[in-house]
Scaffold this active site. Sequence first.
Site, PDB file in Angstrom:
ATOM      1  N   ARG A 103     -10.089 -20.898  55.181  1.00 19.34           N
ATOM      2  CA  ARG A 103     -10.929 -21.615  54.220  1.00 19.34           C
ATOM      3  C   ARG A 103     -11.010 -20.811  52.935  1.00 19.34           C
ATOM      4  O   ARG A 103     -10.584 -19.659  52.875  1.00 19.34           O
ATOM      5  CB  ARG A 103     -12.329 -21.875  54.786  1.00 19.34           C
ATOM      6  CG  ARG A 103     -13.143 -20.601  55.060  1.00 19.34           C
ATOM      7  CD  ARG A 103     -14.531 -20.928  55.567  1.00 19.34           C
ATOM      8  NE  ARG A 103     -15.341 -19.731  55.737  1.00 19.34           N
ATOM      9  CZ  ARG A 103     -16.618 -19.737  56.087  1.00 19.34           C
ATOM     10  NH1 ARG A 103     -17.242 -20.880  56.310  1.00 19.34           N
ATOM     11  NH2 ARG A 103     -17.297 -18.609  56.214  1.00 19.34           N
ATOM     12  N   ASN A 141     -19.099 -24.524  49.401  1.00 22.05           N
ATOM     13  CA  ASN A 141     -19.740 -23.748  50.465  1.00 22.05           C
ATOM     14  C   ASN A 141     -19.502 -22.264  50.218  1.00 22.05           C
ATOM     15  O   ASN A 141     -18.361 -21.811  50.169  1.00 22.05           O
ATOM     16  CB  ASN A 141     -19.180 -24.119  51.837  1.00 22.05           C
ATOM     17  CG  ASN A 141     -19.956 -23.464  52.968  1.00 22.05           C
ATOM     18  OD1 ASN A 141     -20.990 -23.972  53.384  1.00 22.05           O
ATOM     19  ND2 ASN A 141     -19.461 -22.342  53.463  1.00 22.05           N
ATOM     20  N   GLU A 142     -20.602 -21.532  50.033  1.00 19.10           N
ATOM     21  CA  GLU A 142     -20.551 -20.075  49.895  1.00 19.10           C
ATOM     22  C   GLU A 142     -19.483 -19.617  48.905  1.00 19.10           C
ATOM     23  O   GLU A 142     -18.498 -18.962  49.267  1.00 19.10           O
ATOM     24  CB  GLU A 142     -20.324 -19.410  51.259  1.00 19.10           C
ATOM     25  CG  GLU A 142     -21.461 -19.617  52.226  1.00 19.10           C
ATOM     26  CD  GLU A 142     -21.252 -18.918  53.566  1.00 19.10           C
ATOM     27  OE1 GLU A 142     -22.245 -18.683  54.272  1.00 19.10           O
ATOM     28  OE2 GLU A 142     -20.085 -18.604  53.906  1.00 19.10           O
ATOM     29  N   GLU A 314     -28.460 -22.006  55.812  1.00 16.70           N
ATOM     30  CA  GLU A 314     -27.927 -21.629  57.121  1.00 16.70           C
ATOM     31  C   GLU A 314     -28.777 -20.477  57.634  1.00 16.70           C
ATOM     32  O   GLU A 314     -28.750 -19.383  57.073  1.00 16.70           O
ATOM     33  CB  GLU A 314     -26.460 -21.200  57.046  1.00 16.70           C
ATOM     34  CG  GLU A 314     -25.491 -22.305  56.676  1.00 16.70           C
ATOM     35  CD  GLU A 314     -24.044 -21.822  56.638  1.00 16.70           C
ATOM     36  OE1 GLU A 314     -23.755 -20.732  57.199  1.00 16.70           O
ATOM     37  OE2 GLU A 314     -23.205 -22.520  56.045  1.00 16.70           O
ATOM     38  N   TRP A 322     -19.003 -13.089  63.371  1.00 20.82           N
ATOM     39  CA  TRP A 322     -18.121 -12.507  62.361  1.00 20.82           C
ATOM     40  C   TRP A 322     -18.462 -11.056  62.029  1.00 20.82           C
ATOM     41  O   TRP A 322     -17.771 -10.418  61.245  1.00 20.82           O
ATOM     42  CB  TRP A 322     -18.152 -13.331  61.080  1.00 20.82           C
ATOM     43  CG  TRP A 322     -19.537 -13.710  60.625  1.00 20.82           C
ATOM     44  CD1 TRP A 322     -20.190 -14.883  60.892  1.00 20.82           C
ATOM     45  CD2 TRP A 322     -20.450 -12.926  59.841  1.00 20.82           C
ATOM     46  NE1 TRP A 322     -21.447 -14.875  60.325  1.00 20.82           N
ATOM     47  CE2 TRP A 322     -21.630 -13.695  59.664  1.00 20.82           C
ATOM     48  CE3 TRP A 322     -20.369 -11.663  59.257  1.00 20.82           C
ATOM     49  CZ2 TRP A 322     -22.719 -13.233  58.947  1.00 20.82           C
ATOM     50  CZ3 TRP A 322     -21.469 -11.197  58.532  1.00 20.82           C
ATOM     51  CH2 TRP A 322     -22.626 -11.981  58.389  1.00 20.82           C
ATOM     52  N   GLU A 362     -14.853 -20.458  64.660  1.00 23.91           N
ATOM     53  CA  GLU A 362     -16.241 -20.117  64.945  1.00 23.91           C
ATOM     54  C   GLU A 362     -16.655 -20.469  66.370  1.00 23.91           C
ATOM     55  O   GLU A 362     -17.841 -20.634  66.655  1.00 23.91           O
ATOM     56  CB  GLU A 362     -17.158 -20.795  63.928  1.00 23.91           C
ATOM     57  CG  GLU A 362     -16.954 -20.266  62.511  1.00 23.91           C
ATOM     58  CD  GLU A 362     -17.824 -20.961  61.473  1.00 23.91           C
ATOM     59  OE1 GLU A 362     -18.367 -22.036  61.780  1.00 23.91           O
ATOM     60  OE2 GLU A 362     -17.956 -20.419  60.367  1.00 23.91           O
ATOM     61  N   MET A 364     -16.931 -18.685  68.891  1.00 20.88           N
ATOM     62  CA  MET A 364     -17.784 -17.658  69.502  1.00 20.88           C
ATOM     63  C   MET A 364     -19.202 -17.669  68.934  1.00 20.88           C
ATOM     64  O   MET A 364     -20.061 -16.921  69.395  1.00 20.88           O
ATOM     65  CB  MET A 364     -17.170 -16.274  69.289  1.00 20.88           C
ATOM     66  CG  MET A 364     -15.823 -16.056  69.965  1.00 20.88           C
ATOM     67  SD  MET A 364     -15.941 -16.027  71.760  1.00 20.88           S
ATOM     68  CE  MET A 364     -16.770 -14.461  72.035  1.00 20.88           C
ATOM     69  N   HIS A 365     -19.447 -18.496  67.916  1.00 22.37           N
ATOM     70  CA  HIS A 365     -20.760 -18.553  67.267  1.00 22.37           C
ATOM     71  C   HIS A 365     -21.696 -19.459  68.057  1.00 22.37           C
ATOM     72  O   HIS A 365     -21.284 -20.491  68.570  1.00 22.37           O
ATOM     73  CB  HIS A 365     -20.595 -19.087  65.841  1.00 22.37           C
ATOM     74  CG  HIS A 365     -21.688 -18.691  64.909  1.00 22.37           C
ATOM     75  ND1 HIS A 365     -22.990 -19.104  65.049  1.00 22.37           N
ATOM     76  CD2 HIS A 365     -21.675 -17.905  63.808  1.00 22.37           C
ATOM     77  CE1 HIS A 365     -23.716 -18.600  64.074  1.00 22.37           C
ATOM     78  NE2 HIS A 365     -22.946 -17.862  63.302  1.00 22.37           N
TER      79      HIS A 365
END
Length: 645
Positions: A103, A141-142, A314, A322, A362, A364-365
């Site tokens: 991304r 986004n960010e 968020e 991460w 993501e 594992m998030h």
Amino acid sequence: MRLGVCDYPEHVSRETWLTYPAMMKTLGLEVVRLAEFAWARFEPRPGEFDFDWLDEAVDALHAEGLGVVLGTPTATPPNWLTHERPELLLVDEQGRRRRPGSRRHYDYASPDWWDETRRVVEVVARRYGAHPAVIGWQTDNEHGCHDTVRSYSDHARRAFQRWLAAKYGTVDALNDAWGAVFWSQTYTRFDEVDLPNLTVYTPNPSHLLDFHRYSSDQVVAYDRMQTEILRAHSPGRFVTHNFMVLFEQFDHYDACAHLDFPSFDTYPTAFLDVSWLSADLKRTYARTGHPDLAGFAHDFYRGVKPGAAHWVMEQQAGHADWAAHNTLPADGAVNLWTMQAHAHGADAVVYFRWRAATAGAELMHSGLLRHDGKPDRGYHEVRDVAPLVKAAPGGRVPARVALLHDFDSLWAYDAQKHARSASYWAQLMGFYTALREQGVDVDVRHPLADLSSYDALVAPCLHVLSEETAAHLRTQVERGARLLLGPRTGFRRESGRVWEDGAPGPLAPLAGVRVRNFDALAPGTTVGVTAGGGETHLARTWTEDLEPQVDDVEVLARYTEGPLRGRAAVTRRAHGAGGVTCIGAWSETLLRRVTSGVLSAAGVEHAPLPEGVRVSRRGERQYTQDWRYATVVVENLAAPLETRP
């Protein structure tokens, strides 16, 4: 305060997802963020749009009375676009064109990328701009995440040259501002100026500073372009962007000017990897995060656009995925973070994410729901905290102390640290923690902001200092404010060149001192400092010799050893109705003593707090948070004393 969640209907089956809006409503949520990464789902092939899935999702949320925040999808260009047009991709500092597959791989400097952005944002804004469920928009986004602000493409080089021509007018003016005679770097035309990467050794620091400013302006202009499209097609809805904690690659004061309010993303346990925290502190706060990292972010985003609200777009609600170590948060941590947000003035907290992803980067998030769709630990904490924060009264944060922060100083400081263990953030956060440890509320403000309501002004490092800023601060001191100046203040002009007479530059006549020498200490080296009453402190990393220039400067502390032995480490001078204190040494204990003295002189009530405890006030409520045990006590300051907890 509103609570919400980030969700991704495109990640699960339609039948599964349609059960979620009612669950969200029952949990106490009011807002759902959608679609910020969904460009390929919107437009699976060039010019072919499919919005049926999102139409159904927005309608289903609306049927439950939930508001929707839609994201523009530009953070993830689809593969078909970048495969056919690789010139849209970012070029990194090493001159490598980055590839898709992740991304944020686009180039802010590409005119063609701007055209693609306009096209897709307008399509989405036209379709959903008037939908009754849509309460607002998040741009992109960010911005800049994964080191993507500064592009080193041919597009960026030409745009930077145009930016310099517009700023300086003549190449002679540029040469003078940059001191380009050094190392024979003098230019004869603007198109000779290259980007400050791949140089044999360090580039000209003024060149680097202007490149950072140019890159920041690119991000601001790009976001403003999106905002203008959204406002044209979605009147009455707010526009925000989800910034990041301690992110430094663009000027957030400029970036927030065109937004209705700022939002930010916070992952307290994952943020512990910052370099200046000791190993002991990282262990102590491994399951809650350090109180001052998220606290500073709230205070910063509350002040970056004065008078506006701020949201958490968020909020960590379980383990992240991460960081170097993705620790499972303590019981009560999600409630602690939510209550901290309210206490620091936030108007909404949006949790990341609804259901844990079963595929992709993501997976594992954590989410409020586990991979199997069953409630996880964060879900139960949100259920418990929702009625508390939704019923909590609002009101302003009554800060009487302003911590001054600016991006020019950050960029210039970190480009030439002079001590490897030093950094702008480490220095600034040392001052912030010293204030918060004494129980005071803090606003983070730009040095040129309206500061007339503050009794104490704390400037940890105004490294780049203009005459305008110095005059503004002088006015505040004359009307009665107490100003505290930290090390390396006023070392550089706006151009990046030094103030020849020495730091603190144009603030020297006010402070009554000049920095004549500074000493970058090697790791493990300490220097003793003695304050009033014989109290001894140890300085690390950085020390400065503050030489008094006038008779009315009071020396509060001196070095007891090393090359600066006997020289002033802390000074104070009265001026007008206020005064100026300077501290030239990095020392936690000395800084705590000095900030306490400044707060006392300013009439700001304060007292040392136990380790890990922080106090915040909003309206008539006081929130005492213990970050070692993830607990919060709420006290109604308007209630009779005998009824308070």
